[in-house]
Write an enzyme that holds these catalytic residues in place. Sequence first.
Site, PDB file in Angstrom:
ATOM      1  N   ASP A 145      33.210  -6.349  83.631  1.00 40.68           N
ATOM      2  CA  ASP A 145      32.889  -4.999  84.089  1.00 40.68           C
ATOM      3  C   ASP A 145      34.006  -4.445  84.979  1.00 40.68           C
ATOM      4  O   ASP A 145      34.770  -5.202  85.576  1.00 40.68           O
ATOM      5  CB  ASP A 145      31.609  -5.024  84.956  1.00 40.68           C
ATOM      6  CG  ASP A 145      30.349  -5.235  84.123  1.00 40.68           C
ATOM      7  OD1 ASP A 145      30.453  -5.566  82.929  1.00 40.68           O
ATOM      8  OD2 ASP A 145      29.260  -5.084  84.697  1.00 40.68           O
ATOM      9  N   HIS A 194      34.234  -9.707  86.331  1.00 44.43           N
ATOM     10  CA  HIS A 194      34.847  -8.409  86.657  1.00 44.43           C
ATOM     11  C   HIS A 194      36.360  -8.441  86.439  1.00 44.43           C
ATOM     12  O   HIS A 194      37.014  -9.427  86.789  1.00 44.43           O
ATOM     13  CB  HIS A 194      34.540  -8.024  88.106  1.00 44.43           C
ATOM     14  CG  HIS A 194      33.078  -7.723  88.328  1.00 44.43           C
ATOM     15  ND1 HIS A 194      32.163  -8.700  88.601  1.00 44.43           N
ATOM     16  CD2 HIS A 194      32.395  -6.555  88.283  1.00 44.43           C
ATOM     17  CE1 HIS A 194      30.959  -8.149  88.718  1.00 44.43           C
ATOM     18  NE2 HIS A 194      31.075  -6.849  88.537  1.00 44.43           N
TER      19      HIS A 194
HETATM   20 ZN   LIG Z   1      30.326  -2.194  87.854  1.00 49.96          ZN
END
Ligand SMILES: [Zn+2]
Length: 228
Positions: free
Chosen positions: A48, A199
């Site tokens: 993400d 991430h």
């Molecule tokens: Zn996010």
Amino acid sequence: MQKKYIPFAVFFVALLVFLAHFGTRYTTAAKPAVVFADTEKQIYLTFDDGPSTKVTGAILDTLNKENVKATFFVVGDRVYGRREILRRMAKEGHSIGVHSTTHIASQIYASDEALLKDIADCAAVIRDVTGVSPTLYRFPYGGEKRARQKSLVEAQGYTVISWNAECGDGVAKNATAESIVETAVRTAGNKTRVVLLMHDGAGHGATVEALPRIIAHFREAGYAFRAF
Ligand SMILES: [Zn+2]
């Protein structure tokens, strides 16, 4: 060949043709392909908050080297100046989904219209750069509890992707490569199908460092790597 054997020969050939035709069809239909797919251990690496220049680039290098396909939920505003990275993701066979345009919670969740516009704008950026309309969506800020908004997003034709394991690189500011690997392994437990939250935004250098070790661990544990 003597004349009296000809009927036997014809019968034998006919029998072979029958077996070749129907026998093959029967065995093909009886293959337990679905059972295999359901019991196979699978892990989906999902990233993400990218793209970022250094982190996403390094993650793509590792995935390429390890021949692993992953799924990226991108932020539309972060694509500007990094179109080439998004194009590379698509070209190297990774899946690209919508995460947000701004990643600013107060704007995204201001209203239903705001949420749908945030998604549509991000999708437009992805389509513009890669030529493919995204069909995957992940809520920013753990929106998996937002059942009503989930139905809204699904009504737009998106598949909402949550996660069932995480590596702690999003919450702990000082996450180290060691803690990231340890958290990923611990939260994945012995699940057959793992969807791991990671991430690739700027500042996630520790995730870059942890990735080869995460891949090695799950490969060793017999998992196949999948992208949505
Ligand atoms: Zn996010």
